[in-house]
Design a protein around this motif. Structure first.
Motif, mmCIF file in Angstrom:
data_model
loop_
_atom_site.group_PDB
_atom_site.id
_atom_site.type_symbol
_atom_site.label_atom_id
_atom_site.label_comp_id
_atom_site.label_asym_id
_atom_site.label_seq_id
_atom_site.Cartn_x
_atom_site.Cartn_y
_atom_site.Cartn_z
ATOM 1 N N LYS A 150 13.460 -5.280 -9.963
ATOM 2 C CA LYS A 150 13.085 -5.203 -8.552
ATOM 3 C C LYS A 150 12.339 -6.222 -8.480
ATOM 4 C CE LYS A 150 11.232 -1.201 -9.209
ATOM 5 N NZ LYS A 150 11.363 -0.868 -10.622
ATOM 6 N N SER A 151 10.933 -6.450 -9.202
ATOM 7 C CA SER A 151 10.040 -7.268 -8.951
ATOM 8 C C SER A 151 10.441 -8.488 -9.225
ATOM 9 C CB SER A 151 8.807 -6.943 -9.920
ATOM 10 O OG SER A 151 8.209 -5.602 -9.782
ATOM 11 N N THR A 152 11.354 -8.887 -9.992
ATOM 12 C CA THR A 152 11.821 -10.311 -10.259
ATOM 13 C C THR A 152 12.505 -10.641 -9.090
ATOM 14 O OG1 THR A 152 11.927 -9.591 -12.666
ATOM 15 C CG2 THR A 152 13.292 -11.626 -11.931
ATOM 16 N N LEU A 157 6.588 -6.255 -0.380
ATOM 17 C CA LEU A 157 5.733 -5.270 -0.803
ATOM 18 C C LEU A 157 6.334 -4.872 -2.246
ATOM 19 C CD1 LEU A 157 6.146 -4.253 2.360
ATOM 20 C CD2 LEU A 157 3.839 -3.629 1.856
ATOM 21 N N ASP A 158 5.485 -5.340 -3.220
ATOM 22 C CA ASP A 158 5.730 -4.503 -4.627
ATOM 23 C C ASP A 158 5.059 -3.556 -4.854
ATOM 24 O OD1 ASP A 158 6.784 -4.470 -7.190
ATOM 25 O OD2 ASP A 158 6.241 -6.461 -7.922
ATOM 26 N N GLU A 159 5.543 -2.267 -4.998
ATOM 27 C CA GLU A 159 4.947 -1.144 -5.499
ATOM 28 C C GLU A 159 3.445 -1.093 -4.704
ATOM 29 O OE1 GLU A 159 6.049 0.687 -8.879
ATOM 30 O OE2 GLU A 159 7.777 -0.774 -9.269
ATOM 31 N N PRO A 160 3.205 -1.459 -3.484
ATOM 32 C CA PRO A 160 1.513 -1.633 -3.044
ATOM 33 C C PRO A 160 0.936 -0.419 -3.283
ATOM 34 C CG PRO A 160 3.306 -1.353 -1.244
ATOM 35 C CD PRO A 160 4.242 -1.500 -2.376
HETATM 36 MG MG LIG Z 1 7.677 -4.369 -11.023
#
Ligand SMILES: [Mg+2]
Ligand SMILES: Nc1ncnc2c1ncn2[C@@H]1O[C@H](COP(=O)(O)OP(=O)(O)OP(=O)(O)O)[C@@H](O)[C@H]1O
Lengths: 289, 353
Positions: B46-48, B161-164
């Motif tokens: 996901k983050s990638t 937004l990455d798991e903010p």
């Molecule tokens: Mg991540």
């Protein structure tokens, strides 16, 4: 009452723990140092005349052109070496912090290597390597038939070269540790809002590593100012760095009070930098934890 | 107007001999003003994927387009995206005001306009009077709000937004995500929100992209993802699900000692039968029903969560209405009202009884 006595107990235990090193510190360093400082401002003891205060020894020091040039030389070497150290170590540390390549590991080992080499050995190795008829000289003669190599041995550049070499590991260690404290996301957030690499460096990274930066700056300055082995073995006969000058004044000219005066002066100069250091490390982070 | 397209996006880490495929052939389209969640377990990429949109990772293949324009060759500081990170997001040496103003200053806006916009964005996140504080003087939730303000003040085309909120406590997380959703709706900004929390995704998203092991499993509305999971992974990952082994043969599927109807399209082969805990009723007759012993009952407000140990099927989880009288240790007879039949990688068949 119970909590109070427990409090006193822990307090006492705390002092008991630090007492031995503190006593040694006072007896072996502060007391003789204080004595020496006092002696430099007292007139010589003569029969029938009470000792008085005087700054004559310091006037004498600054009246002596050799002493003056040695002091300036020491300051000059210290400043130039510190500046060169930053020039060499900053890019190196940035590389070590931000590179993910495998070569970074090797570079790190190389950068830290001088840490394990005592100063004397380093000095002799440099003499063999850079001295007259040393490795570099011979190599240039044989391979390029070049005879113009000027050795830095017994020249100021020899001292500076060796001092830089000697202080690289510590500088790199502190700088990379400081840079590692700067989180990737802090940098990426700045890139994200539109900052170029240079701007990120100057407005985000530099302010965030101010503290380690000041710490290496101070410790390098003090260490280089007071260095002895390297200038003694590699430096010119004149001018001399203060460490060498003091030693010569003390053992060759048997001028104990002259050496003491030089020592106190060196101490005063270093303590200015020391004060900066103490302020840096003890400063409460206050508004920014 | 801003749309975002990930086209055959791919990212490979590691060496040539030992590659780690973090994102594999990802195709996601985000419509203008849409709030899309990327959902998946830890390490699914996901983050990638998000970082490739922001420009912090260089794709190994594929394309990222905003408004049909490829942005793949732009450095992160040139992209019309703004990102909110999971943690350590604010610059600790700058006051809240300067954190938010930083990007505006880079754009050489006049001072009074910067002041206005910083203040407006602080008010947007409910921190109107916090401009003079340092990040360390804010709580975790307040810091994330400032990070959102800092991203929004630049009026990005796409908000990432990455798991903010994943470092915040549960209550605050719920409150902040609802605030965020409200702000996003009002501004009509296109947003991609990465999370591993399915409840968060189900309650926030217009659509959810479920990922597993670098691959897109399903891209649908939350209700569809829940009701009609396309793959076994999604069926298992989203919500509670009873997964049973079955065998399809001539219009019926045999599960345990019972036969349930199956669509004619099902091939005669083993299958996985997926039954939601709420898609079960308690019956009196033994016809087409299993029986089992209740091992645990927990009262969850308007319904009961019941664990049943069935000799045929093993342990099952059921959600039963409170109107039914049941107790620990009792035997019950129950049958499904709705289930899915998974065979191979194909989308499942839905059966309603
Ligand atoms: Mg991540
Ligand atoms: N810089 C990197 N080098 C090598 N592998 C990486 C790198 N970044 C990520 N990976 C790998 O890629 C895969 C996906 O990572 P990613 O960070 O995208 O996962 P994620 O879905 O965001 O997980 P999480 O929910 O834990 O944040 C993981 O297997 C991870 O180990």
């Amino acid at each position: 009452m119970a909590t109070r006595s427990r409090y006193l107990n822990t307090l006492f235990a705390g002092y008991a723990l630090i007492a031995p090193p503190l006593i040694i510190l006072v007896l072996l360093i502060f007391y003789p140092a204080g004595q020496a400082i006092v002696r430099t401002v007292m007139t010589d003891q003569e029969v029938g005349i009470a000792a008085g205060l005087t700054l004559d020894r310091y006037f004498n020091f600054f009246a002596d052109p050799i002493a003056r040039s040695n002091l300036w030389f020491t300051i000059w070497v210290t400043v130039v070496t510190t500046a060169l150290l930053f020039l060499v170590c900053f890019p190196l540390s940035l590389y070590l912090r931000f590179s993910s390549s495998r070569i970074a590991g090797i570079v790190q080992v190389l950068a830290l290597f001088p840490l394990f080499v005592p100063g004397v050995i380093l000095a002799f190795a440099l003499i063999r390597y850079l001295g007259p008829r040393g490795t570099v000289d011979t190599f240039l003669r044989i391979v390029f038939n070049y005879t113009g190599f000027v050795t830095p041995y017994l020249k100021p550049s020899g001292i500076i070269f060796a001092l830089v070499w000697d202080h690289i590991p510590f500088t790199v260690l502190v700088l990379t540790a400081g840079l590692r404290q700067v989180e990737d996301s802090v940098i990426e957030a700045a890139r994200d809002v539109g900052a170029s690499g240079l701007r990120v460096f100057f407005q985000i990274v530099l302010p965030l590593i101010q503290r380690p930066l000041l710490i290496v700056f101070c410790l390098n300055m003090i260490g280089i100012f007071g260095s002895f082995t390297i200038p003694y073995l590699l430096g010119p006969a004149a001018p001399q760095m203060m460490g060498v000058y003091m030693q010569q004044t003390f053992t060759d000219y048997l001028d104990r009070s002259g050496a003491e005066t030089q020592a106190v002066l060196s101490f005063l100069i270093c303590s200015v930098i020391g004060a900066l250091y103490v302020r840096t490390v003890t400063r409460r982070r206050g508004e920014r934890a | 107007m801003p749309t975002l397209d990930l086209i055959n996006l791919r990212k490979q880490f590691g060496s040539v001999t030992n590659p780690v495929v973090a994102v594999n052939d990802l195709n996601i389209n985000v419509a203008d003003g849409e709030f899309l969640c990327i959902l998946g377990p830890s390490g699914c990429g996901k983050s990638t994927a998000l970082r490739m949109v922001a420009g912090f990772e260089e794709p190994s293949g594929g394309d990222v387009q905003i408004d049909q324009q490829s942005i793949i060759n732009m450095p992160p500081n040139k992209r019309p995206t703004a990102m909110v990170f999971q943690k350590y997001t604010l610059w600790p040496h700058m006051k809240v005001y300067d954190n938010i103003a930083f990007g505006l200053k880079l754009r050489h806006l006049p001072k009074n306009q910067i002041d206005q916009e910083v203040q407006a964005s602080l008010e947007l996140v409910g921190l109107g009077r916090y401009g003079d504080r340092y990040p360390a003087q804010l709580s975790g939730g307040e810091q994330q709000r400032v990070a959102i303000a800092r991203a929004l003040v630049l009026k990005p085309k796409i908000l990432l937004l990455d798991e903010p909120f994943s470092n915040l406590d549960a209550l605050l997380r719920v409150r902040l995500r609802e605030e965020l959703r409200q702000i996003q709706r009002n501004l009509k900004i296109t947003a991609v929100f990465v999370t591993h929390d399915q409840e968060e995704a189900l309650s926030l998203a217009d659509r959810i992209a479920v990922m597993s092991k670098g691959e897109l499993q399903q891209l649908d509305k939350p209700a569809t993802i829940y009701a009609r999971p396309k793959t076994l992974f999604v069926a298992d990952f989203i919500g509670a699900m009873n997964m049973l082994d079955g065998e399809v043969n001539g219009g019926v599927v045999k599960v345990g000692n019972q036969r349930l109807p199956s669509p004619a399209e099902c091939v005669a082969a083993p299958a996985k039968i997926a039954i939601r805990p709420e898609d079960v009723i308690v019956t009196q007759t033994g016809e087409g029903a299993w029986h089992g012993r209740i091992t645990q009952v927990s009262d969850l407000g308007h319904y009961r969560k019941v664990f049943v140990q069935s000799p045929d099927l093993g342990m099952l989880k059921l959600y039963l209405p409170k109107s039914i009288e049941i107790n620990d240790g009792e035997m019950i007879t129950f049958k499904p009202t709705r289930f899915l039949i998974f065979q191979g990688p194909l989308p499942p068949f839905e059966v309603k009884l």
